[in-house]
Design a protein around this motif. Structure first.
Motif, PDB file in Angstrom:
ATOM      1  N   GLY A   9      -2.259   6.920  14.829  1.00 41.95           N
ATOM      2  CA  GLY A   9      -1.712   7.749  15.901  1.00 41.95           C
ATOM      3  C   GLY A   9      -0.239   7.442  16.087  1.00 41.95           C
ATOM      4  N   ARG A  10       0.352   8.084  17.073  1.00 42.43           N
ATOM      5  CA  ARG A  10       1.748   7.775  17.403  1.00 42.43           C
ATOM      6  C   ARG A  10       1.811   6.476  18.185  1.00 42.43           C
ATOM      7  NH1 ARG A  10       1.402  13.512  18.286  1.00 42.43           N
ATOM      8  NH2 ARG A  10       2.648  14.650  16.720  1.00 42.43           N
ATOM      9  N   GLY A  34       6.027   0.588  13.738  1.00 36.21           N
ATOM     10  CA  GLY A  34       7.189   1.437  13.956  1.00 36.21           C
ATOM     11  C   GLY A  34       6.865   2.588  14.894  1.00 36.21           C
ATOM     12  N   GLU A  35       7.126   3.814  14.435  1.00 34.97           N
ATOM     13  CA  GLU A  35       6.879   5.000  15.263  1.00 34.97           C
ATOM     14  C   GLU A  35       5.394   5.349  15.350  1.00 34.97           C
ATOM     15  OE1 GLU A  35       9.130   8.098  13.506  1.00 34.97           O
ATOM     16  OE2 GLU A  35      11.075   7.125  13.822  1.00 34.97           O
ATOM     17  N   LEU A  36       4.575   4.668  14.548  1.00 30.85           N
ATOM     18  CA  LEU A  36       3.151   4.960  14.497  1.00 30.85           C
ATOM     19  C   LEU A  36       2.348   3.731  14.895  1.00 30.85           C
ATOM     20  CD1 LEU A  36       3.100   6.898  11.094  1.00 30.85           C
ATOM     21  CD2 LEU A  36       3.176   7.870  13.404  1.00 30.85           C
ATOM     22  N   ALA A  37       1.053   3.929  15.051  1.00 24.04           N
ATOM     23  CA  ALA A  37       0.157   2.824  15.368  1.00 24.04           C
ATOM     24  C   ALA A  37      -1.164   3.048  14.642  1.00 24.04           C
ATOM     25  CB  ALA A  37      -0.082   2.728  16.872  1.00 24.04           C
ATOM     26  N   ALA A  38      -1.808   1.957  14.273  1.00 26.16           N
ATOM     27  CA  ALA A  38      -3.138   2.016  13.671  1.00 26.16           C
ATOM     28  C   ALA A  38      -4.125   1.371  14.635  1.00 26.16           C
ATOM     29  CB  ALA A  38      -3.151   1.291  12.327  1.00 26.16           C
ATOM     30  N   PHE A  39      -5.329   1.883  14.658  1.00 25.67           N
ATOM     31  CA  PHE A  39      -6.372   1.363  15.543  1.00 25.67           C
ATOM     32  C   PHE A  39      -7.465   0.757  14.675  1.00 25.67           C
ATOM     33  CE2 PHE A  39      -4.058   4.610  17.755  1.00 25.67           C
ATOM     34  CZ  PHE A  39      -3.832   4.031  19.000  1.00 25.67           C
ATOM     35  N   LEU A  91     -10.632  -0.091   4.865  1.00 22.65           N
ATOM     36  CA  LEU A  91     -10.401  -1.520   5.074  1.00 22.65           C
ATOM     37  C   LEU A  91      -9.045  -1.952   4.531  1.00 22.65           C
ATOM     38  CD1 LEU A  91     -13.923  -2.676   3.849  1.00 22.65           C
ATOM     39  CD2 LEU A  91     -13.184  -2.527   6.234  1.00 22.65           C
ATOM     40  N   PHE A  92      -8.413  -2.869   5.273  1.00 23.66           N
ATOM     41  CA  PHE A  92      -7.161  -3.470   4.836  1.00 23.66           C
ATOM     42  C   PHE A  92      -7.281  -4.987   4.930  1.00 23.66           C
ATOM     43  CE2 PHE A  92      -5.751   0.794   5.224  1.00 23.66           C
ATOM     44  CZ  PHE A  92      -4.614   0.906   4.437  1.00 23.66           C
ATOM     45  N   ALA A  93      -6.627  -5.651   4.010  1.00 23.74           N
ATOM     46  CA  ALA A  93      -6.753  -7.103   3.924  1.00 23.74           C
ATOM     47  C   ALA A  93      -6.061  -7.822   5.073  1.00 23.74           C
ATOM     48  CB  ALA A  93      -6.194  -7.610   2.593  1.00 23.74           C
ATOM     49  N   SER A  94      -5.029  -7.202   5.669  1.00 25.92           N
ATOM     50  CA  SER A  94      -4.273  -7.879   6.720  1.00 25.92           C
ATOM     51  C   SER A  94      -3.490  -6.851   7.524  1.00 25.92           C
ATOM     52  CB  SER A  94      -3.298  -8.885   6.112  1.00 25.92           C
ATOM     53  OG  SER A  94      -2.307  -8.213   5.348  1.00 25.92           O
ATOM     54  N   GLU A  95      -2.964  -7.303   8.669  1.00 29.32           N
ATOM     55  CA  GLU A  95      -2.104  -6.442   9.480  1.00 29.32           C
ATOM     56  C   GLU A  95      -0.846  -6.078   8.700  1.00 29.32           C
ATOM     57  OE1 GLU A  95       0.336  -6.489  13.749  1.00 29.32           O
ATOM     58  OE2 GLU A  95      -1.134  -8.059  13.299  1.00 29.32           O
ATOM     59  N   GLU A  96      -0.333  -7.022   7.925  1.00 24.80           N
ATOM     60  CA  GLU A  96       0.885  -6.769   7.172  1.00 24.80           C
ATOM     61  C   GLU A  96       0.673  -5.671   6.126  1.00 24.80           C
ATOM     62  OE1 GLU A  96      -0.426  -9.740   7.745  1.00 24.80           O
ATOM     63  OE2 GLU A  96       1.059 -10.469   9.216  1.00 24.80           O
ATOM     64  N   SER A  97      -0.445  -5.736   5.395  1.00 21.75           N
ATOM     65  CA  SER A  97      -0.687  -4.719   4.370  1.00 21.75           C
ATOM     66  C   SER A  97      -0.943  -3.355   5.005  1.00 21.75           C
ATOM     67  CB  SER A  97      -1.861  -5.119   3.478  1.00 21.75           C
ATOM     68  OG  SER A  97      -3.073  -5.194   4.215  1.00 21.75           O
ATOM     69  N   CYS A  99       0.348  -2.251   7.927  1.00 24.16           N
ATOM     70  CA  CYS A  99       1.616  -1.703   8.413  1.00 24.16           C
ATOM     71  C   CYS A  99       2.543  -1.305   7.273  1.00 24.16           C
ATOM     72  CB  CYS A  99       2.304  -2.711   9.334  1.00 24.16           C
ATOM     73  SG  CYS A  99       1.560  -2.762  10.987  1.00 24.16           S
ATOM     74  N   ARG A 100       2.475  -2.025   6.165  1.00 23.83           N
ATOM     75  CA  ARG A 100       3.269  -1.632   4.995  1.00 23.83           C
ATOM     76  C   ARG A 100       2.861  -0.241   4.530  1.00 23.83           C
ATOM     77  NH1 ARG A 100       2.718  -6.834   2.946  1.00 23.83           N
ATOM     78  NH2 ARG A 100       1.021  -6.127   1.600  1.00 23.83           N
ATOM     79  N   HIS A 101       1.563  -0.031   4.488  1.00 24.84           N
ATOM     80  CA  HIS A 101       1.077   1.269   4.036  1.00 24.84           C
ATOM     81  C   HIS A 101       1.444   2.375   5.030  1.00 24.84           C
ATOM     82  CE1 HIS A 101      -1.412   4.204   1.976  1.00 24.84           C
ATOM     83  NE2 HIS A 101      -1.882   4.560   3.158  1.00 24.84           N
ATOM     84  N   VAL A 102       1.237   2.117   6.306  1.00 23.19           N
ATOM     85  CA  VAL A 102       1.566   3.119   7.319  1.00 23.19           C
ATOM     86  C   VAL A 102       3.049   3.457   7.258  1.00 23.19           C
ATOM     87  CG1 VAL A 102       1.712   3.566   9.802  1.00 23.19           C
ATOM     88  CG2 VAL A 102      -0.336   2.495   8.848  1.00 23.19           C
ATOM     89  N   GLU A 103       3.886   2.459   7.112  1.00 25.78           N
ATOM     90  CA  GLU A 103       5.329   2.703   7.056  1.00 25.78           C
ATOM     91  C   GLU A 103       5.695   3.480   5.787  1.00 25.78           C
ATOM     92  OE1 GLU A 103       9.168   3.058   8.082  1.00 25.78           O
ATOM     93  OE2 GLU A 103       7.484   2.396   9.338  1.00 25.78           O
ATOM     94  N   SER A 104       5.043   3.159   4.682  1.00 27.58           N
ATOM     95  CA  SER A 104       5.364   3.856   3.431  1.00 27.58           C
ATOM     96  C   SER A 104       4.957   5.329   3.480  1.00 27.58           C
ATOM     97  CB  SER A 104       4.678   3.168   2.244  1.00 27.58           C
ATOM     98  OG  SER A 104       3.270   3.351   2.287  1.00 27.58           O
ATOM     99  N   GLU A 105       3.961   5.635   4.305  1.00 24.57           N
ATOM    100  CA  GLU A 105       3.476   7.017   4.431  1.00 24.57           C
ATOM    101  C   GLU A 105       3.898   7.638   5.764  1.00 24.57           C
ATOM    102  OE1 GLU A 105       1.900   8.646   2.065  1.00 24.57           O
ATOM    103  OE2 GLU A 105       1.837   6.928   0.708  1.00 24.57           O
ATOM    104  N   ARG A 106       4.892   7.045   6.409  1.00 23.51           N
ATOM    105  CA  ARG A 106       5.265   7.443   7.761  1.00 23.51           C
ATOM    106  C   ARG A 106       5.558   8.939   7.868  1.00 23.51           C
ATOM    107  NH1 ARG A 106      10.199   8.000   9.694  1.00 23.51           N
ATOM    108  NH2 ARG A 106      11.082   6.834   7.940  1.00 23.51           N
TER     109      ARG A 106
END
Length: 261
Positions: A9-10, A34-39, A91-97, A99-106
């Motif tokens: 989401g935003r 960043g401008e987005l958030a994952a739940f 599933l994601f291995a970590s918060e870092e991975s 957020c990296r993905h979310v940012e790359s697809e922002r």
């Protein structure tokens, strides 16, 4: 711990109110990217790793509980605004991975969120009564009409053989005729509502009835129901009925994310 992710989401989207999470806890966290958030919910990899999921793929009770909890979290998130719903077991291995993905697809996620703003997904399921549809095929398909006429005028022995041929030809013609009906109904939806649609054939749905998923404004439910009644009336003589279900999280219009990162 790994992260079981429900939706994107935003950044301003609120976390859901108290709801049962995928692991039976009440933890559904909001992870700012960043401008987005994952739940997501942190889960034990011993219970949610891919090998475990594969091993339990035929455990109907477990899968049912997962589906129920996943859907409940999704419903709670949708009450807070627009989200991009993710399929179960994202599933994601970590918060870092994550957020990296979310940012790359922002940019892509932002476009999808804009597209889904103020929208709901509904489903038109197109059901075929076997006996009525079998008779309708003869009316709709010229070669079947010819065979039926020949059978009616033939002597008993030849009529029997023609009947067997007619049954075989009906099986072959049914798929194409179903697809024609689905296409006609989808065109009626587009003409009336000018909305996005995703049609799914019986083959795509592993033998289940075909359906048309539609993405409409939240205030257009009444117009969609009116269209459903009109379409059902038009095809009633052919044994075709149309069921309307929803609203659903807009899976058909949201794209997907890969599994564990």
């Amino acid at each position: 711990m790994i992260l079981y992710v429900y939706a994107i989401g935003r950044a301003g989207h609120p976390p859901p109110e108290r709801v049962e999470a995928i692991d039976g806890s009440d933890v559904v966290g909001k992870f700012g990217c960043g401008e987005l958030a994952a739940f997501a919910t942190p889960v034990d990899p011993a219970e949610f790793s891919q090998p475990v999921i594969d091993a339990r793929s035929k455990d109907v009770e477990w899968l049912g509980a997962i589906g129920y909890r996943h859907q409940n979290v999704m419903a709670a998130l949708m009450r807070g605004g627009t989200i991009i719903p993710l399929r179960a077991f994202t599933l994601f291995a970590s918060e870092e991975s994550l957020c990296r993905h979310v940012e790359s697809e922002r940019e892509q996620f932002a476009k999808i969120l804009d597209r889904l703003d103020g929208k709901q997904e509904w489903t038109l399921r197109i059901e075929f009564n076997p006996e009525q549809w079998s008779d309708a095929l003869v009316r709709r398909v010229a070669p079947l009409r010819d065979l039926s006429d020949q059978m009616r005028d033939a002597q008993p022995g030849k009529a029997f053989l023609l009947g067997k041929k007619l049954d075989e030809e009906k099986k072959r013609a049914s798929r194409e005729a179903e697809e024609t009906v689905v296409g006609e109904i989808e065109r009626a939806v587009l003409d009336k509502l000018a909305c996005d649609t995703v049609a799914e054939s019986r083959q795509q749905r592993s033998g289940a009835f075909p359906q048309i998923n539609v993405l409409i404004d939240r205030d257009e439910e009444a117009r969609l129901e009116e269209l459903r009644r009109d379409v059902e009336s038009r095809y009633a003589a052919d044994g075709v009925s149309v069921a309307l279900t929803g609203p659903w999280p807009p899976y058909s219009f949201a794209g997907t994310m890969n599994d564990e990162r």
